[in-house]
Design an enzyme around this catalytic site. Structure first.
Site, PDB file in Angstrom:
ATOM      1  N   GLN A   1       0.761  -1.056  -0.122  1.00 25.80           N
ATOM      2  CA  GLN A   1      -0.050   0.050  -0.237  1.00 25.80           C
ATOM      3  C   GLN A   1       0.579   1.305   0.043  1.00 25.80           C
ATOM      4  O   GLN A   1       0.513   2.094   0.518  1.00 25.80           O
ATOM      5  CB  GLN A   1      -1.023   0.125   1.166  1.00 25.80           C
ATOM      6  CG  GLN A   1      -1.964  -0.959   1.130  1.00 25.80           C
ATOM      7  CD  GLN A   1      -2.936  -0.731  -0.202  1.00 25.80           C
ATOM      8  OE1 GLN A   1      -3.112   0.489  -0.590  1.00 25.80           O
ATOM      9  NE2 GLN A   1      -3.702  -1.837  -0.661  1.00 25.80           N
ATOM     10  N   SER A   2       2.074   1.175  -0.609  1.00 23.57           N
ATOM     11  CA  SER A   2       2.816   2.220  -0.565  1.00 23.57           C
ATOM     12  C   SER A   2       2.391   3.396  -1.423  1.00 23.57           C
ATOM     13  O   SER A   2       1.906   3.353  -2.738  1.00 23.57           O
ATOM     14  CB  SER A   2       4.288   1.997  -1.391  1.00 23.57           C
ATOM     15  OG  SER A   2       5.136   3.013  -1.655  1.00 23.57           O
ATOM     16  N   ASN A   3       2.222   4.707  -0.645  1.00 24.10           N
ATOM     17  CA  ASN A   3       1.865   5.880  -1.360  1.00 24.10           C
ATOM     18  C   ASN A   3       2.931   6.198  -2.298  1.00 24.10           C
ATOM     19  O   ASN A   3       2.982   6.902  -3.431  1.00 24.10           O
ATOM     20  CB  ASN A   3       1.978   7.026  -0.284  1.00 24.10           C
ATOM     21  CG  ASN A   3       0.508   6.955   0.587  1.00 24.10           C
ATOM     22  OD1 ASN A   3      -0.480   6.523  -0.034  1.00 24.10           O
ATOM     23  ND2 ASN A   3       0.892   6.842   1.809  1.00 24.10           N
TER      24      ASN A   3
ATOM     25  N   THR B   1       4.791   4.269  -4.261  1.00 24.58           N
ATOM     26  CA  THR B   1       4.694   3.693  -5.559  1.00 24.58           C
ATOM     27  C   THR B   1       3.742   4.174  -6.584  1.00 24.58           C
ATOM     28  O   THR B   1       3.713   4.146  -7.594  1.00 24.58           O
ATOM     29  CB  THR B   1       4.575   2.123  -5.321  1.00 24.58           C
ATOM     30  OG1 THR B   1       3.577   1.727  -4.578  1.00 24.58           O
ATOM     31  CG2 THR B   1       6.029   1.676  -4.841  1.00 24.58           C
TER      32      THR B   1
END
Length: 300
Positions: free
Chosen positions: A60-62, A64
């Site tokens: 859930q990387s912001n 990426t």
């Protein structure tokens, strides 16, 4: 591409003056500090004549998500390395990655460096010139983005802030704000509230970014001093939560209309509230909360 995010005064229950810098509204889908950083990082990519990007992050990387969106906007090839196992149901940032159609590669955390190197080599064999971005946008350009963001703030308001609070992860955002407030303000304390790391590691990483930045930018060496990285509110680590944190999210939304998330900004706001109570700031003290985004983490 330069954007100016709003500065708002919040109705607080205490006697202090509480302001919020709304980088959650930074105009890349999903907003947040990663979007601000990516405009600087990908400018370097374009200047170097690169036409493909490889980066990494959690599921859930912001970072990426912001990278993938800007790569599509700029016409760059993009590979996202996710240090997790595939999931059966896509939500939040992962769903946006899939919608964008960028290449997604899953791997174990300890294999990240190896897999990123393989993807860089793969692009080269296909005739592309790839650009490598550290996870979280942790680099000089990421720090510079937030040094310049303080200049933006200075032009927005004549308020002299006594303290600033932000969610601190890999450290570049805090390093940029730390140096920026040292440069543009006289006596502002910058409080980085850890979202995962322990105090020793977090402080060390922020200090490294500060040292690199002041060296490359020819700034005063005293900027290295007074780094504040507080690990008392990380709830046990990345994506870890507790009842107090969710109470903070609910209370803040209902009293102010400000939406926080349980991974990043909720922890920073919780830390800010507790520190304000413990320090007993005088009436009309000016406090700034730097909202770094995270709505998609909440929705996930």
């Amino acid at each position: 591409m330069n954007f100016i995010t709003p500065l708002e005064k919040i109705n607080a229950v205490t006697d202090i003056n509480l302001y919020i810098k709304r980088d959650d509204l930074y105009p890349i889908s999903g907003g947040g500090n990663k979007g601000r950083k990516l405009n600087y990082i990908l400018k370097k990519c374009i200047d170097m004549k690169c036409n493909a990007v490889v980066t990494c992050g959690g599921i859930q990387s912001n970072h990426t998500r912001a990278t993938a969106i800007r790569c599509r906007e700029l016409g760059l090839k993009c590979t996202i390395i996710i240090h997790s196992k595939p999931v059966t149901r896509s939500t939040g940032n992962l769903k946006i990655l899939e919608l964008l159609g960028v290449k997604i590669v899953y791997c174990d955390l300890h294999d990240i460096a190896k897999v990123m190197d393989l993807e860089m080599a793969c692009y080269r064999t296909q005739g592309y010139t790839p650009f490598y971005i550290w996870g979280g946008g942790h680099c000089y350009e990421g720090t510079l983005a937030y040094f310049d963001a303080v200049e933006e703030l200075k032009k927005q308001s004549r308020v002299e802030f006594d303290a600033v609070f932000l969610a601190s992860g890999t450290g570049a955002t805090q390093a940029g704000l730390h140096c920026g407030f040292k440069h543009y303000y006289n006596n502002t304390a910058v409080h980085g509230i850890s979202i995962a790391r322990d105090k020793n590691r977090g402080t060390t990483e922020v200090k490294k970014s500060v040292e690199e930045f002041i060296s490359l930018s020819n700034l005063d060496s005293h900027y290295i001093s007074d780094i504040v990285f507080d690990d008392n509110y990380n709830c046990g680590g990345y994506e870890k939560t507790n009842h107090e944190l969710f109470n903070v999210l609910n209370k803040t939304a209902r009293k102010t209309g400000i939406i926080l998330d349980p991974v990043y900004t909720g922890k920073a706001w919780m830390g800010m509230e507790n520190i304000i109570k413990s320090k007993h700031y005088p009436k009309n003290t000016n406090i700034l909360f730097w909202h770094t985004g995270g709505l998609l983490n909440l929705m996930a």
